[in-house]
Write an enzyme that holds these catalytic residues in place. Sequence first.
Site, short mmCIF file in Angstrom:
data_model
loop_
_atom_site.label_atom_id
_atom_site.label_comp_id
_atom_site.label_asym_id
_atom_site.label_seq_id
_atom_site.Cartn_x
_atom_site.Cartn_y
_atom_site.Cartn_z
N LYS A 1 -2.28 6.97 1.18
CA LYS A 1 -2.15 7.36 2.59
C LYS A 1 -1.14 8.52 2.67
O LYS A 1 0.01 8.36 3.09
CB LYS A 1 -1.71 6.17 3.44
CG LYS A 1 -2.04 6.32 4.93
CD LYS A 1 -1.85 5.01 5.67
CE LYS A 1 -2.10 5.15 7.15
NZ LYS A 1 -3.51 5.41 7.50
N ARG B 1 0.84 -1.21 0.00
CA ARG B 1 0.00 0.00 0.00
C ARG B 1 0.87 1.25 0.00
O ARG B 1 0.54 2.26 -0.65
CB ARG B 1 -0.94 -0.01 1.20
CG ARG B 1 -1.97 1.12 1.16
CD ARG B 1 -3.02 0.96 2.23
NE ARG B 1 -2.48 1.13 3.58
CZ ARG B 1 -3.21 1.07 4.69
NH1 ARG B 1 -4.51 0.81 4.61
NH2 ARG B 1 -2.66 1.24 5.88
N GLU C 1 -16.21 6.80 4.38
CA GLU C 1 -15.44 6.27 5.49
C GLU C 1 -15.53 7.18 6.70
O GLU C 1 -15.97 8.33 6.62
CB GLU C 1 -13.98 6.04 5.10
CG GLU C 1 -13.26 7.28 4.63
CD GLU C 1 -11.85 6.95 4.11
OE1 GLU C 1 -11.32 5.88 4.45
OE2 GLU C 1 -11.30 7.76 3.36
#
Length: 275
Positions: A184, A82, A220
């Site tokens: 992220k 990720r 989210e």
Amino acid sequence: MPEKNIDWKNLGFDYQKTNKSYISIYKDGKWDDGQLTEDNFIKISEASTSLHYGQQCFEGLKAYRTKEGDIQLFRPDENAKRMQNSCDKILMPRVPVDKFIDAVKQVVKANEEFVPPHGTGATLYIRPFMIGTGHTVGVKPAPEYIFRIFVLPVGSYFKGGLSPVNFVTTEYDRAAPNGTGAAKVGGNYAASLEAHKEAVEKGYADCIYLDAKTHTKIEEVGAANFFGITKDDVFVTPKSPSILPSITKYSLMYIAEKILGMKVEERDVVIDQLD
């Protein structure tokens, strides 16, 4: 190595210096071998792209103490992959998966006395991150990068631990379609600070973001992915290109389908359709 004399059951989610961190430098097109360091400060150019243009990303994972006293990591290879995706999005060099995992193991081993005992509810939080450094004033990728990892013992992110908490929807947007929502990167979290502050001031633990385009679908929570279980035992979670791909969420989806035999749906979750 003996465990630290810490009140493990009353830890919050706050920084504390531990024994050692890990650092590796990317320069002239390659990563160095990396090393452990006791210094918890970083010296960089005032013109670093991470400071001015947000060219930086990070990860978060944990180490757990087992009943037998061993230390285990939860799917660090997925965090490594990720992080590579985040690096691709903002034009930073990838850290190889094996280098990432080796670095995590090194820093956890160097701080094993900070890994909380089994049964306390606490864990060792691991924060890998990368920042663009070097002298760059123009809007372009940095000439150099720092990959670093620090660790600290933590309790639950939300006060009250596993107790139920209340959330409220927000009118703010965390990330836009076709933007950096699935990476992220720090900018996404800076964009969430005001919404989170307002939610807490109203007595909620955090806020729930709706899709930026229509404000009708759940995306989210500020600090976590969202999922629900219907009265028919269907595991439902939102699907959107602006949602961070949660390793915990996809692990839960696997458990729900492959182990518990539940139906799993990753799809739009229209907030007005919730009971």
